[in-house]
Scaffold this active site. Structure first.
Site, PDB file in Angstrom:
ATOM      1  N   GLY A  14       4.754  -3.766  -2.456  1.00 15.14           N
ATOM      2  CA  GLY A  14       4.115  -2.717  -1.596  1.00 15.14           C
ATOM      3  C   GLY A  14       3.725  -3.673  -0.310  1.00 15.14           C
ATOM      4  N   PHE A  15       2.811  -3.439   0.633  1.00 16.32           N
ATOM      5  CA  PHE A  15       2.484  -4.355   1.687  1.00 16.32           C
ATOM      6  C   PHE A  15       1.833  -5.618   1.604  1.00 16.32           C
ATOM      7  CE2 PHE A  15       1.899  -0.113   3.612  1.00 16.32           C
ATOM      8  CZ  PHE A  15       2.888  -0.048   4.793  1.00 16.32           C
ATOM      9  N   GLY A  16       1.058  -5.642   0.274  1.00 21.21           N
ATOM     10  CA  GLY A  16       0.656  -6.917  -0.082  1.00 21.21           C
ATOM     11  C   GLY A  16       1.546  -7.963  -0.531  1.00 21.21           C
ATOM     12  N   GLU A 172      -4.117  14.342   7.428  1.00 19.68           N
ATOM     13  CA  GLU A 172      -2.788  14.369   7.784  1.00 19.68           C
ATOM     14  C   GLU A 172      -1.888  15.365   7.199  1.00 19.68           C
ATOM     15  OE1 GLU A 172      -2.857   9.568   9.067  1.00 19.68           O
ATOM     16  OE2 GLU A 172      -1.997  10.324   7.283  1.00 19.68           O
ATOM     17  N   ASP A 301      -4.779  -2.702  -3.331  1.00 21.86           N
ATOM     18  CA  ASP A 301      -5.381  -1.775  -4.100  1.00 21.86           C
ATOM     19  C   ASP A 301      -5.792  -2.088  -5.654  1.00 21.86           C
ATOM     20  OD1 ASP A 301      -5.006  -0.237  -2.007  1.00 21.86           O
ATOM     21  OD2 ASP A 301      -3.819   1.372  -2.678  1.00 21.86           O
ATOM     22  N   ALA A 312     -16.691  -2.392  -1.301  1.00 19.78           N
ATOM     23  CA  ALA A 312     -15.221  -2.638  -1.576  1.00 19.78           C
ATOM     24  C   ALA A 312     -14.380  -2.522  -0.072  1.00 19.78           C
ATOM     25  CB  ALA A 312     -14.511  -1.858  -2.625  1.00 19.78           C
TER      26      ALA A 312
END
Lengths: 425, 425
Positions: A14-16, A172, A301, A312
């Protein structure tokens, strides 16, 4: 000099995880990036796949392609089933044990139905391409079934869409479903009037977008109303069934329900028997290490990072990316400071040409905010090809109100079974 | 003037059915177009979805959108289960009986495994979006599994792709798989060399593209060889299993097999108990009427039209489209001549920048033919948006050798099950 390069295993692209891998490209480390998917997914735009504005490939890129020119990074399509921390090994489902010197856990999150797992089949969440295609199928099929339904009550139910959860995803989704059902398809039907579709956004708290300042929540609620979305706040959901959603004594008869209310971290905490918060996120140290595991980091996450105010960090892409890069720097021995998140603001969009933006004390809503939102999202999309394709699709949608990916497809089920199953509901 | 407008029911929104419906737009007829899919599919480019060059939505458009501005055409998502010709009714699965004054059957064809239906699970055919996404998943997954396979024999098998059938679809598939596996993905793997992938095209007859003149077949075979495809002619397949394809005593160990060998018409002939050829196509009159059914026409892949030379017309889009328009004209009372097919030539492409074209006595092969092929296909794509998207994707692929839709997805199966199932094979 003949010493072996340290082995870094990253779980989750993912992004991380991807940010960490990119930071380690060309460095003296052997990186293995494991993901059970072959693609990195640009999740912030997933709702546009679910509402037929974009194709899956517009927002997903093969992990291998992204790291194609990085000889010290190996990509593995596999799934972690456990971690043997005593021997520094990750256990993979298909290829067995994989040894590491450093381990980065960036395994993301999935939906959580607050213990009511039977709600899942009625109210799918939005985390993967498959989820998005499933929701797209349900929304489009509801319109098709309504077109031939002769019973007025059933037709109304088929034309009612409920989104549960008033965070950015829920807002959204509700806006985009309203546009799709009420506007894009408006001339395509003969028996029904898609403009009479009912879209309801149900939020347990007192306002939508609770992470934003109250004035922006109000702007968002106004923009949703203009699109024809009913916003119900202070309405915790008490039941989700195949034909309705209930919040206390309020019942909304609805054929199509989307879940945007709760997430649950992946089972990384269980692999390590680490302490975690209610959402399953590991309580990490201020340097993102998992307590008692000096060589294991958790980010995005998967992690709950202690902060000054006890809150958090938000579960958004910029947090995961900054943590990924920061952990990579740690491994390269470049950094000794505790991790600090630098916020670049908070964005959410509400349908065509409306958005809200918060950036420190700067707040913006409306069309200008939407332009900023669009440019930011196109900019951050991985790969030039995707940027171009998304840009074109958006321009097209903007000027024509058309949706370009209105397909009802299902790989594993024959179309007659799709029809049969849905018609019985 | 108060007389009711004749009711025309069209079953199937492929090239034939859609052409008929479009011809009837704005005329004094009530048209109902029934399809079990919500989209019209541009089948000639389906192999590009199967080989990750295009997204499904690039070549599929919602039937409703196409006919959005046609108030006398109603689109129904439903499936025909039978015809009661005595009462002039089509029986629909979901919405029941539908009365007609005129009926056009344009229900297309599906795969035929020559009675060996158990081959289907090992060698999927290419008719629907779901088929294409399934084949894409199999091809991409084979490369992923090969990357982690340590046994040399199994790895070779994972890197072998067999296409059965040397018609246009088989030739296009083989060329595109060779490009995808051997070139596009060539820098993305660390353990395998995708360039060593083996792609085999197996044809029962004595040459590929039997519908073309022999010199063009030869050109096609040469172009395939240059792409690294082994062409085996005179090789009728005697067995297809999970791990190999056999033709007589020749066995090809292969993990991934694609079926492009035979088609079977939809059951329209059975609904009417009409006489049909071996492929299930109804023997129609020279005015495309079904014998003994004055008000029922069959067109496209559903019909076998008598011609001078006793050969059935080819199963291609131009035939279906001309027949659809011609039948519409019949219904409108405009035409009394027997149907005559006007050929605009025959095209087939072989990978990047090679094609063969036959147009009367004119024959062309190579790059010029490919340009003509590309322009023709972009031109005929339904809807401006698709043309634009496909054009851009092709330019992108052409200059970068990249494939933009390399996604392994599956809606109904979790990724761990995908992995588990394939790993066991």
């Amino acid at each position: 000099m003949s010493e072996r390069a340290p082995r870094v295993v990253i779980v989750g692209a993912g992004f991380g995880g991807l940010a960490a891998a990119k930071r380690l490209v060309g460095k003296r480390v052997d990186v293995t990036l494991v993901d059970r998917r072959n693609h990195h997914l640009f999740q912030p735009l997933l709702y546009q796949v679910a509402t037929a504005a974009l194709s899956p490939a517009d927002i997903a890129a093969p992990i291998r392609s992204i790291l194609s020119s990085a000889p010290n990074v190996r990509v593995l399509l596999d799934e972690v089933v456990g971690i043997e921390s005593s021997s520094n090994q990750v256990i993979l489902d298909r290829t067995g044990p994989l040894a590491f010197d450093w381990l980065i856990l960036s395994t993301g999150a999935c939906h959580s139905y607050f213990g009511q797992d039977h709600w899942a089949s009625h109210a799918p969440g939005l985390k993967s391409i498959e989820d998005a295609v499933d929701i797209r199928r349900r929304v489009l099929l509801a319109l098709e079934l309504a077109e031939t339904e002769t019973d007025a009550t059933r037709r109304r139910r088929l034309l009612t869409f409920v989104v549960i959860g008033g965070g950015p995803t829920g807002v959204e989704m509700a806006g985009a479903i309203a546009e799709l059902a009420r506007r894009s398809a408006s001339n395509d039907f003969r028996s029904i009037t898609p403009r009479c579709s009912r879209v309801v956004l149900v939020e347990a708290g007192s306002r939508v977008l609770p992470a934003f300042p109250p004035p922006l929540s109000l702007k968002a609620e106004q923009a949703l109303s203009e699109l024809g979305v009913e916003v119900l706040v202070n309405s915790p959901v008490s039941n989700v069934a195949g034909d309705h959603v209930a919040s206390g004594r309020v019942q909304i008869p609805a054929h199509t329900v989307v879940w945007a209310a709760g997430v649950q971290a992946s089972p990384a905490a269980q692999w390590l028997k680490a302490e975690h918060d209610r959402q399953g996120r590991i309580f990490v140290e201020r340097d993102l290490r998992v307590p008692d595991h000096d060589r294991i980091f958790a980010i995005g996450d998967t992690a709950n990072v202690p902060s000054m105010d006890g809150q958090a960090l938000p579960a958004i892409a910029p947090v995961a990316k900054q943590q990924g890069r920061w952990v990579a720097d740690q491994i390269l021995g470049r950094c000794a400071m505790p991790f600090a998140y630098r916020s670049f603001g908070n964005l959410a969009t509400i349908g065509r040409s409306k958005a809200v933006i918060e950036w420190g004390n700067y707040q913006q809503s409306g069309f200008i905010a939407w332009l900023i939102w669009s440019l930011a999202h196109i900019w951050f999309l991985v790969g030039f090809r995707s940027r171009l394709a998304v840009g074109i699709s958006w321009l097209w949608n903007y000027f024509t109100y058309q949706r370009s990916a209105r397909l009802i497809t299902d790989e594993a089920v024959s179309s007659s079974r799709i029809l049969g199953r849905e018609a019985g509901a």
